[in-house]
Design a protein around this motif. Structure first.
Motif, PDB file in Angstrom:
ATOM      1  N   ILE A 143      46.378  76.889  70.513  1.00 22.96           N
ATOM      2  CA  ILE A 143      45.210  77.698  70.358  1.00 22.96           C
ATOM      3  C   ILE A 143      44.338  77.711  71.415  1.00 22.96           C
ATOM      4  CG2 ILE A 143      43.345  78.667  68.815  1.00 22.96           C
ATOM      5  CD1 ILE A 143      44.777  77.379  66.506  1.00 22.96           C
ATOM      6  N   ASP A 144      44.330  79.094  72.104  1.00 25.52           N
ATOM      7  CA  ASP A 144      43.397  79.165  73.274  1.00 25.52           C
ATOM      8  C   ASP A 144      43.564  77.740  74.366  1.00 25.52           C
ATOM      9  OD1 ASP A 144      42.128  81.450  72.140  1.00 25.52           O
ATOM     10  OD2 ASP A 144      40.732  80.349  71.218  1.00 25.52           O
ATOM     11  N   GLY A 145      44.840  77.650  74.694  1.00 22.75           N
ATOM     12  CA  GLY A 145      45.209  76.706  75.616  1.00 22.75           C
ATOM     13  C   GLY A 145      45.258  75.369  75.238  1.00 22.75           C
ATOM     14  N   ARG A 146      44.966  74.864  74.052  1.00 20.70           N
ATOM     15  CA  ARG A 146      44.813  73.592  73.472  1.00 20.70           C
ATOM     16  C   ARG A 146      45.931  73.142  72.305  1.00 20.70           C
ATOM     17  NH1 ARG A 146      39.222  71.478  72.205  1.00 20.70           N
ATOM     18  NH2 ARG A 146      40.081  69.634  73.013  1.00 20.70           N
ATOM     19  N   ASP A 147      46.655  72.147  72.628  1.00 23.02           N
ATOM     20  CA  ASP A 147      47.715  71.967  71.864  1.00 23.02           C
ATOM     21  C   ASP A 147      47.004  71.521  70.513  1.00 23.02           C
ATOM     22  OD1 ASP A 147      49.383  72.196  73.817  1.00 23.02           O
ATOM     23  OD2 ASP A 147      49.977  69.836  73.777  1.00 23.02           O
ATOM     24  N   VAL A 148      47.527  72.112  69.145  1.00 21.56           N
ATOM     25  CA  VAL A 148      46.643  71.785  67.859  1.00 21.56           C
ATOM     26  C   VAL A 148      47.476  70.885  67.097  1.00 21.56           C
ATOM     27  CG1 VAL A 148      45.528  72.780  66.108  1.00 21.56           C
ATOM     28  CG2 VAL A 148      45.196  73.903  68.130  1.00 21.56           C
ATOM     29  N   ALA A 149      48.462  71.463  66.672  1.00 21.46           N
ATOM     30  CA  ALA A 149      49.322  70.914  65.580  1.00 21.46           C
ATOM     31  C   ALA A 149      50.803  71.170  65.645  1.00 21.46           C
ATOM     32  CB  ALA A 149      48.770  70.857  64.329  1.00 21.46           C
ATOM     33  N   LEU A 150      51.708  70.386  65.118  1.00 23.45           N
ATOM     34  CA  LEU A 150      53.193  70.536  64.913  1.00 23.45           C
ATOM     35  C   LEU A 150      53.096  71.438  63.537  1.00 23.45           C
ATOM     36  CD1 LEU A 150      55.211  67.615  65.595  1.00 23.45           C
ATOM     37  CD2 LEU A 150      55.177  69.808  66.930  1.00 23.45           C
ATOM     38  N   VAL A 151      53.966  72.830  63.682  1.00 23.48           N
ATOM     39  CA  VAL A 151      53.923  73.336  62.478  1.00 23.48           C
ATOM     40  C   VAL A 151      55.536  73.929  62.071  1.00 23.48           C
ATOM     41  CG1 VAL A 151      51.703  74.451  62.350  1.00 23.48           C
ATOM     42  CG2 VAL A 151      53.429  75.489  63.538  1.00 23.48           C
ATOM     43  N   PRO A 152      56.001  73.954  61.009  1.00 25.52           N
ATOM     44  CA  PRO A 152      57.304  74.667  60.779  1.00 25.52           C
ATOM     45  C   PRO A 152      57.305  75.968  60.833  1.00 25.52           C
ATOM     46  CG  PRO A 152      56.493  73.693  58.722  1.00 25.52           C
ATOM     47  CD  PRO A 152      55.619  73.438  59.695  1.00 25.52           C
ATOM     48  N   TYR A 153      58.660  76.555  61.720  1.00 24.44           N
ATOM     49  CA  TYR A 153      58.474  77.966  61.903  1.00 24.44           C
ATOM     50  C   TYR A 153      59.828  78.372  61.365  1.00 24.44           C
ATOM     51  CZ  TYR A 153      60.868  76.432  66.219  1.00 24.44           C
ATOM     52  OH  TYR A 153      61.853  75.938  66.954  1.00 24.44           O
ATOM     53  N   SER A 154      60.241  79.615  60.977  1.00 23.27           N
ATOM     54  CA  SER A 154      61.432  80.017  60.847  1.00 23.27           C
ATOM     55  C   SER A 154      61.284  81.692  61.184  1.00 23.27           C
ATOM     56  CB  SER A 154      61.694  80.307  59.334  1.00 23.27           C
ATOM     57  OG  SER A 154      62.745  80.800  59.065  1.00 23.27           O
ATOM     58  N   LEU A 155      62.109  82.032  62.114  1.00 24.51           N
ATOM     59  CA  LEU A 155      61.910  83.080  63.056  1.00 24.51           C
ATOM     60  C   LEU A 155      63.307  83.822  63.041  1.00 24.51           C
ATOM     61  CD1 LEU A 155      59.789  81.994  66.059  1.00 24.51           C
ATOM     62  CD2 LEU A 155      59.130  83.291  63.956  1.00 24.51           C
ATOM     63  N   THR A 156      63.346  85.094  62.957  1.00 25.21           N
ATOM     64  CA  THR A 156      64.688  85.940  62.969  1.00 25.21           C
ATOM     65  C   THR A 156      64.589  86.635  64.542  1.00 25.21           C
ATOM     66  OG1 THR A 156      64.878  86.330  60.629  1.00 25.21           O
ATOM     67  CG2 THR A 156      66.113  87.741  62.219  1.00 25.21           C
ATOM     68  N   LEU A 157      65.621  86.519  65.225  1.00 22.70           N
ATOM     69  CA  LEU A 157      65.514  87.216  66.744  1.00 22.70           C
ATOM     70  C   LEU A 157      65.658  88.439  66.392  1.00 22.70           C
ATOM     71  CD1 LEU A 157      68.044  84.818  68.602  1.00 22.70           C
ATOM     72  CD2 LEU A 157      65.575  85.241  68.881  1.00 22.70           C
ATOM     73  N   SER A 158      64.880  89.356  67.209  1.00 19.26           N
ATOM     74  CA  SER A 158      64.811  90.701  67.393  1.00 19.26           C
ATOM     75  C   SER A 158      66.306  91.271  67.943  1.00 19.26           C
ATOM     76  CB  SER A 158      63.734  91.257  68.110  1.00 19.26           C
ATOM     77  OG  SER A 158      63.890  92.626  68.497  1.00 19.26           O
ATOM     78  N   PRO A 159      66.863  92.258  67.431  1.00 15.26           N
ATOM     79  CA  PRO A 159      68.249  92.570  67.845  1.00 15.26           C
ATOM     80  C   PRO A 159      68.296  93.349  69.213  1.00 15.26           C
ATOM     81  CG  PRO A 159      67.457  94.136  65.950  1.00 15.26           C
ATOM     82  CD  PRO A 159      66.413  93.218  66.129  1.00 15.26           C
ATOM     83  N   GLU A 160      66.958  93.614  69.700  1.00 20.11           N
ATOM     84  CA  GLU A 160      67.018  94.639  70.732  1.00 20.11           C
ATOM     85  C   GLU A 160      66.049  93.869  71.948  1.00 20.11           C
ATOM     86  OE1 GLU A 160      65.448  98.566  70.454  1.00 20.11           O
ATOM     87  OE2 GLU A 160      67.004  98.737  68.796  1.00 20.11           O
ATOM     88  N   ALA A 161      66.423  93.781  73.219  1.00 16.21           N
ATOM     89  CA  ALA A 161      65.633  93.004  74.207  1.00 16.21           C
ATOM     90  C   ALA A 161      64.307  93.877  74.305  1.00 16.21           C
ATOM     91  CB  ALA A 161      66.362  93.278  75.464  1.00 16.21           C
ATOM     92  N   GLY A 162      63.389  93.471  74.463  1.00 15.37           N
ATOM     93  CA  GLY A 162      61.917  93.786  74.631  1.00 15.37           C
ATOM     94  C   GLY A 162      60.980  92.990  74.463  1.00 15.37           C
TER      95      GLY A 162
END
Length: 91
Positions: free
Chosen positions: A19-38
């Motif tokens: 956040i604003d250039g400072r490491d804050v915390a580890l968080v779990p994430y779950s992301l789905t890739l976008s099917p198109e480049a952009g």
């Protein structure tokens, strides 16, 4: 690393929130890739303590360092109770 060249369409793990250039915390994430480049790389969710998630929503610049990958800019799209829906964008 070329995210779109990976075999999987799902990314999950523990990433460092910056956040604003400072490491804050580890968080779990779950992301789905976008099917198109952009500019949109993926969308999904991050989870963490509600005070941290409020900071993520209110910050001007938030990045997520993926567990085994690049650093992406994230934009909060909503959520509650310790979970935020996010979009991962090219940095």
């Amino acid at each position: 690393m070329n995210i779109h060249g990976d075999i999987t369409d799902e990314l999950s793990g523990d990433g460092m929130i910056i956040i604003d250039g400072r490491d804050v915390a580890l968080v779990p994430y779950s992301l789905t890739l976008s099917p198109e480049a952009g500019p949109l790389i993926a969308e999904g969710s991050i989870s963490g303590p509600e005070p941290l998630m409020r900071r993520v929503k209110q910050a001007s610049t938030v990045k997520l360092a993926l567990e085994d990958g690049p650093v992406v800019t994230i934009r909060c799209e909503g959520g509650r109770s310790g979970t935020r829906w996010v979009k991962a964008l090219k940095t």
